[in-house]
Design a protein around this motif. Sequence first.
Motif, PDB file in Angstrom:
ATOM      1  N   SER A 101       1.177  -1.065   0.294  1.00 52.21           N
ATOM      2  CA  SER A 101       0.361  -0.099  -0.099  1.00 52.21           C
ATOM      3  C   SER A 101       1.018   1.168   0.037  1.00 52.21           C
ATOM      4  N   TYR A 102       1.811   1.024   0.922  1.00 54.71           N
ATOM      5  CA  TYR A 102       3.073   2.926   1.331  1.00 54.71           C
ATOM      6  C   TYR A 102       3.412   2.386  -0.686  1.00 54.71           C
ATOM      7  N   MET A 103       3.982   1.323  -1.022  1.00 50.92           N
ATOM      8  CA  MET A 103       4.386   1.189  -1.857  1.00 50.92           C
ATOM      9  C   MET A 103       3.897   2.262  -3.511  1.00 50.92           C
ATOM     10  N   CYS A 104       2.603   1.573  -3.505  1.00 49.76           N
ATOM     11  CA  CYS A 104       1.413   2.577  -4.030  1.00 49.76           C
ATOM     12  C   CYS A 104       1.280   3.622  -4.082  1.00 49.76           C
ATOM     13  N   GLN A 105       0.721   3.780  -3.236  1.00 48.65           N
ATOM     14  CA  GLN A 105       0.804   5.381  -2.422  1.00 48.65           C
ATOM     15  C   GLN A 105       1.530   6.154  -2.885  1.00 48.65           C
ATOM     16  N   VAL A 106       3.008   6.346  -2.647  1.00 43.29           N
ATOM     17  CA  VAL A 106       3.981   6.498  -2.414  1.00 43.29           C
ATOM     18  C   VAL A 106       4.879   7.433  -4.302  1.00 43.29           C
ATOM     19  N   TRP A 107       4.559   6.069  -4.460  1.00 51.30           N
ATOM     20  CA  TRP A 107       4.050   5.985  -6.566  1.00 51.30           C
ATOM     21  C   TRP A 107       3.584   7.041  -7.144  1.00 51.30           C
ATOM     22  N   ARG A 108       2.309   7.446  -6.223  1.00 60.08           N
ATOM     23  CA  ARG A 108       1.387   7.909  -7.137  1.00 60.08           C
ATOM     24  C   ARG A 108       1.344   9.340  -6.552  1.00 60.08           C
ATOM     25  N   ARG A 109       1.721   9.867  -5.546  1.00 64.59           N
ATOM     26  CA  ARG A 109       2.040  11.282  -5.071  1.00 64.59           C
ATOM     27  C   ARG A 109       3.283  12.001  -5.584  1.00 64.59           C
ATOM     28  N   LEU A 110       4.136  11.000  -5.036  1.00 67.91           N
ATOM     29  CA  LEU A 110       5.299  11.526  -5.261  1.00 67.91           C
ATOM     30  C   LEU A 110       5.809  11.483  -7.054  1.00 67.91           C
ATOM     31  N   ARG A 111       4.864  10.946  -7.798  1.00 67.93           N
ATOM     32  CA  ARG A 111       5.050  10.720  -9.187  1.00 67.93           C
ATOM     33  C   ARG A 111       6.486  10.223  -9.019  1.00 67.93           C
ATOM     34  N   MET A 112       6.242   9.262  -9.359  1.00 71.65           N
ATOM     35  CA  MET A 112       8.272   8.595  -9.507  1.00 71.65           C
ATOM     36  C   MET A 112       8.249   7.810 -10.728  1.00 71.65           C
ATOM     37  N   ASP A 113       9.285   7.937 -11.352  1.00 66.42           N
ATOM     38  CA  ASP A 113       9.155   7.172 -11.913  1.00 66.42           C
ATOM     39  C   ASP A 113      11.199   6.484 -11.551  1.00 66.42           C
ATOM     40  N   VAL A 153      24.991  -5.235  -7.217  1.00 65.64           N
ATOM     41  CA  VAL A 153      25.018  -5.486  -8.664  1.00 65.64           C
ATOM     42  C   VAL A 153      24.304  -5.458  -9.803  1.00 65.64           C
ATOM     43  N   VAL A 154      23.087  -5.609  -9.660  1.00 63.03           N
ATOM     44  CA  VAL A 154      21.774  -5.960 -10.407  1.00 63.03           C
ATOM     45  C   VAL A 154      21.189  -3.980 -10.581  1.00 63.03           C
ATOM     46  N   PHE A 155      21.324  -3.733  -9.223  1.00 60.11           N
ATOM     47  CA  PHE A 155      20.400  -2.103  -9.339  1.00 60.11           C
ATOM     48  C   PHE A 155      21.431  -1.011  -8.901  1.00 60.11           C
ATOM     49  N   TRP A 156      22.819  -1.376  -9.425  1.00 60.65           N
ATOM     50  CA  TRP A 156      23.584  -0.387  -9.343  1.00 60.65           C
ATOM     51  C   TRP A 156      22.993   0.758 -10.343  1.00 60.65           C
ATOM     52  N   ARG A 157      22.828   0.723 -11.033  1.00 59.70           N
ATOM     53  CA  ARG A 157      22.721   2.101 -12.013  1.00 59.70           C
ATOM     54  C   ARG A 157      21.224   2.523 -11.573  1.00 59.70           C
ATOM     55  N   THR A 158      20.153   1.894 -10.832  1.00 59.86           N
ATOM     56  CA  THR A 158      19.180   2.403 -11.125  1.00 59.86           C
ATOM     57  C   THR A 158      18.743   3.425  -9.955  1.00 59.86           C
ATOM     58  N   TRP A 159      18.414   3.928 -10.371  1.00 62.69           N
ATOM     59  CA  TRP A 159      17.681   5.723  -9.557  1.00 62.69           C
ATOM     60  C   TRP A 159      16.712   5.679  -9.347  1.00 62.69           C
ATOM     61  N   ILE A 160      15.653   6.536  -8.336  1.00 63.41           N
ATOM     62  CA  ILE A 160      14.323   6.491  -8.213  1.00 63.41           C
ATOM     63  C   ILE A 160      14.072   8.370  -8.701  1.00 63.41           C
ATOM     64  N   ILE A 161      13.801   8.854  -9.156  1.00 66.67           N
ATOM     65  CA  ILE A 161      12.927   9.767  -9.856  1.00 66.67           C
ATOM     66  C   ILE A 161      11.613  10.447  -9.014  1.00 66.67           C
ATOM     67  N   VAL A 164       8.719  16.545  -5.267  1.00 70.06           N
ATOM     68  CA  VAL A 164       7.748  17.446  -4.279  1.00 70.06           C
ATOM     69  C   VAL A 164       7.353  18.219  -4.281  1.00 70.06           C
ATOM     70  N   GLN A 165       6.348  19.109  -4.405  1.00 68.94           N
ATOM     71  CA  GLN A 165       5.733  19.561  -5.237  1.00 68.94           C
ATOM     72  C   GLN A 165       6.464  20.323  -6.359  1.00 68.94           C
ATOM     73  N   ASN A 166       6.607  20.838  -6.957  1.00 70.49           N
ATOM     74  CA  ASN A 166       6.982  21.534  -8.099  1.00 70.49           C
ATOM     75  C   ASN A 166       8.696  20.823  -8.105  1.00 70.49           C
ATOM     76  N   ILE A 167       9.492  20.614  -6.992  1.00 67.15           N
ATOM     77  CA  ILE A 167      10.993  19.980  -7.162  1.00 67.15           C
ATOM     78  C   ILE A 167      11.177  18.483  -6.916  1.00 67.15           C
ATOM     79  N   THR A 168      12.099  18.228  -8.102  1.00 64.64           N
ATOM     80  CA  THR A 168      11.903  17.032  -8.572  1.00 64.64           C
ATOM     81  C   THR A 168      13.860  16.455  -7.688  1.00 64.64           C
ATOM     82  N   TYR A 169      13.705  15.610  -7.734  1.00 62.91           N
ATOM     83  CA  TYR A 169      14.774  15.131  -6.953  1.00 62.91           C
ATOM     84  C   TYR A 169      15.203  13.166  -6.878  1.00 62.91           C
ATOM     85  N   ARG A 170      16.589  13.105  -6.675  1.00 62.23           N
ATOM     86  CA  ARG A 170      16.959  11.454  -7.231  1.00 62.23           C
ATOM     87  C   ARG A 170      17.363  11.171  -5.975  1.00 62.23           C
TER      88      ARG A 170
END
Length: 240
Positions: A101-113, A153-161, A164-170
Amino acid sequence: MSCIFPVAIFGTLALSSVVKLPFIYRYDAVLLILLAVQFLMYRSGLETLDEIKVICIFHIIGLMLEMYKVRMGSWSYPEPGYTKLFGVPLYSGFMYASVASYMCQVWRRLRMDMTGWPGLAFAGLLGGAIYLNFFTHHFLPDFRWWLTALVLVVFWRTWIIYRVQNITYRMPLTLAFFLVGFFIWLAENIATFFSAWKYPNQHEAWHLVSFSKISSWFLLVIISVIIVAQLKHVKAGRKT
């Protein structure tokens, strides 16, 4: 807002440990309350039908793991209840579902990529191996540290975008794995304090949950992210 369901779970556990309801066992009451919370979240639009499906998947995955772990003596649910299956109250699946539930909610609310996602083949095989190790380490060597190294090793190149409001973080995805795992460990201490379940060393008196459990939650979070990310990817593909 993304933590509404986890907060509802721990609030229910806390209240039910001090308020004794008549004519119903505590485990059964917790299950009914959490079903009602889940229904209200769906009806109010806080969770979508697709998110409910993801949560149900995690409920089943968690319940299967709980039944096995209780049978192996890793922990126990000592209180009585009608809604217990093989010694495990059915509400316990909601504790895993709350992560979804948390994963789904935060993905949608923070517009994650995500960038640098390794793909379903690598991520899926790794997630399957992690889940299998939770079962096999009771009679085979525990490969958690090898699997942890493989995660890096598998996720070393993977970043979350995330936004929060109009500011993008990674953030590096592996760091996110650790942070969520750490906070679940904190929540686990709260849950065992309120006797949601008990480890063998907690039957006489409550003790802090072993720090080694952080690594277990770290690996479990990876399974959660893999499933949620893949389902979000499939859903995005349906819209294009």
